[in-house]
Design an enzyme around this catalytic site. Structure first.
Site, PDB file in Angstrom:
ATOM      1  N   HIS A  64       0.828  -1.231   0.000  1.00  0.00           N
ATOM      2  CA  HIS A  64       0.000   0.000   0.000  1.00  0.00           C
ATOM      3  C   HIS A  64       0.856   1.273   0.000  1.00  0.00           C
ATOM      4  O   HIS A  64       0.332   2.358  -0.223  1.00  0.00           O
ATOM      5  CB  HIS A  64      -0.916   0.036   1.231  1.00  0.00           C
ATOM      6  CG  HIS A  64      -1.932  -1.053   1.272  1.00  0.00           C
ATOM      7  ND1 HIS A  64      -2.804  -1.289   0.234  1.00  0.00           N
ATOM      8  CD2 HIS A  64      -2.217  -1.984   2.225  1.00  0.00           C
ATOM      9  CE1 HIS A  64      -3.581  -2.326   0.549  1.00  0.00           C
ATOM     10  NE2 HIS A  64      -3.241  -2.766   1.750  1.00  0.00           N
TER      11      HIS A  64
ATOM     12  N   ASP B 228      -2.627 -10.902  -2.114  1.00  0.00           N
ATOM     13  CA  ASP B 228      -3.157 -10.374  -0.854  1.00  0.00           C
ATOM     14  C   ASP B 228      -4.643 -10.036  -1.049  1.00  0.00           C
ATOM     15  O   ASP B 228      -5.074  -9.723  -2.144  1.00  0.00           O
ATOM     16  CB  ASP B 228      -2.365  -9.111  -0.495  1.00  0.00           C
ATOM     17  CG  ASP B 228      -2.616  -8.612   0.920  1.00  0.00           C
ATOM     18  OD1 ASP B 228      -1.774  -8.881   1.786  1.00  0.00           O
ATOM     19  OD2 ASP B 228      -3.651  -7.938   1.146  1.00  0.00           O
TER      20      ASP B 228
ATOM     21  N   HIS C 185      -6.112  -7.472  -0.203  1.00  0.00           N
ATOM     22  CA  HIS C 185      -6.242  -6.047  -0.517  1.00  0.00           C
ATOM     23  C   HIS C 185      -5.504  -5.713  -1.820  1.00  0.00           C
ATOM     24  O   HIS C 185      -4.456  -6.305  -2.103  1.00  0.00           O
ATOM     25  CB  HIS C 185      -5.635  -5.200   0.607  1.00  0.00           C
ATOM     26  CG  HIS C 185      -6.203  -5.481   1.960  1.00  0.00           C
ATOM     27  ND1 HIS C 185      -5.571  -6.288   2.887  1.00  0.00           N
ATOM     28  CD2 HIS C 185      -7.357  -5.064   2.527  1.00  0.00           C
ATOM     29  CE1 HIS C 185      -6.320  -6.353   3.980  1.00  0.00           C
ATOM     30  NE2 HIS C 185      -7.402  -5.626   3.792  1.00  0.00           N
TER      31      HIS C 185
ATOM     32  N   ASP D 294      -4.219 -12.958   3.870  1.00  0.00           N
ATOM     33  CA  ASP D 294      -5.439 -12.397   4.477  1.00  0.00           C
ATOM     34  C   ASP D 294      -6.678 -12.642   3.616  1.00  0.00           C
ATOM     35  O   ASP D 294      -7.757 -12.160   3.925  1.00  0.00           O
ATOM     36  CB  ASP D 294      -5.282 -10.914   4.832  1.00  0.00           C
ATOM     37  CG  ASP D 294      -4.628 -10.088   3.740  1.00  0.00           C
ATOM     38  OD1 ASP D 294      -4.454 -10.609   2.622  1.00  0.00           O
ATOM     39  OD2 ASP D 294      -4.298  -8.927   4.021  1.00  0.00           O
TER      40      ASP D 294
HETATM   41 ZN   LIG Z   1      -3.725  -7.239   2.944  1.00  0.00          ZN
END
Ligand SMILES: [Zn+2]
Length: 282
Positions: free
Chosen positions: A126, A163, A165, A219
């Site tokens: 991120h 991931d 995200h 995750d």
């Molecule tokens: Zn993540």
């Protein structure tokens, strides 16, 4: 040839607070899982410290200077409006993340191993060029990709991100460069809100596969408390094997894997083990 595993105790010293999901316990769970006898064949290496020059391959000088200036001697320092927090050990930890990823690239290109896994934290995908975000300070995956170009002259480099995200920072770092590919599967709609299919870079070098029910990331595991996807350990094994087949066909089998998220300690341990088990089947 086997799999290299890079880690360092400094990565346990990033302590974002007692209730933060990105805890030192995550790495302890991963390392404990990788101590099982089946991984005895892997070769462990201490992650070196990354260099400022490596960090500057992705991040702006102003941002790097501000991270260094804000690193606290004690207590906590909030790096963004949300939940990216520095403790006294954070700067050293993130420099180990960068150093591990770049050293893994060096070793795999030098054919010291078939592939490598970086058991490091905090995560990085991120982190934007000029700001911290979503637990991430520096973007070690994007840095490692550009290191492969600058230090070794690799022409085409892919980062594949499973991931839960979307890796907004990696996407932005690669967006304008047709020689860099970023592919992500992620839960959508979900944090950070980027990663729609129509986000495709300057040369269709960005491929986003937003998934609403089943996807990939540690995750993305069904036990994860943050993610809402339902992957199992077998899925992480499968996706790793599939990515290795692609790497065999297109990249001389060269794969460097970097731990990102994963917030169920139990799932993080078992799915990371499945992932490394697949890497070692090379
Ligand atoms: Zn993540």
């Amino acid at each position: 040839m086997t799999t290299l595993i890079y880690t360092h105790d400094d990565c346990l010293e990033h302590r974002p607070g007692p209730h933060h999901p990105e805890s030192p316990e995550r790495l302890r769970a991963v390392l404990a899982a990788l101590e099982a006898p089946e991984f005895a064949r892997a070769r462990w290496r201490e992650a070196p410290l990354g260099t400022r020059e490596q960090v500057l391959l992705v991040h702006t000088p102003d941002y790097v200077a501000s991270v260094e200036a804000m690193a606290p001697m004690e207590g906590y320092q909030l790096l963004d409006a949300g939940d990216t927090i520095m403790s006294p050990g954070t700067l050293q930890a993130v420099m180990r993340c960068v150093g591990a990823a770049c050293a893994a690239v060096d070793a795999v290109i030098a054919k010291e191993a078939s592939n490598a896994f970086c058991a490091t934290r905090p995560c990085g995908h991120h982190a934007e060029a000029d700001r911290a975000m979503g637990f991430c300070v520096y973007n070690q995956a994007a840095i490692a990709a550009l290191h492969a170009r600058h230090a070794h002259g690799l022409q085409r480099i892919a980062v594949v991100d499973f991931d839960v995200h979307h890796g907004n920072g990696t996407q932005h770092a690669f967006w304008g460069d047709p020689q860099l590919f970023y592919g992500s599967s992620h839960q959508s709609p979900f944090y950070p809100g980027t990663g729609a299919r129509y986000e495709s870079g300057v040369a269709h070098n960005i491929v986003n596969v937003p998934l609403s029910i089943i996807s990939a990331g540690i995750d993305a595991h069904f036990k994860d408390p943050l993610g809402g996807l339902s992957l199992t350990d077998d899925d992480f094994h499968w996706i790793t094997t599939e990515l290795m087949k692609v790497a065999d066909a297109t990249a001389g089998g060269r794969v460097v894997s970097i731990l990102e998220g994963g917030y169920s300690l139990q799932a993080l341990a078992s799915a990371t083990a499945a992932h490394v088990r697949a890497l070692m089947q090379d």
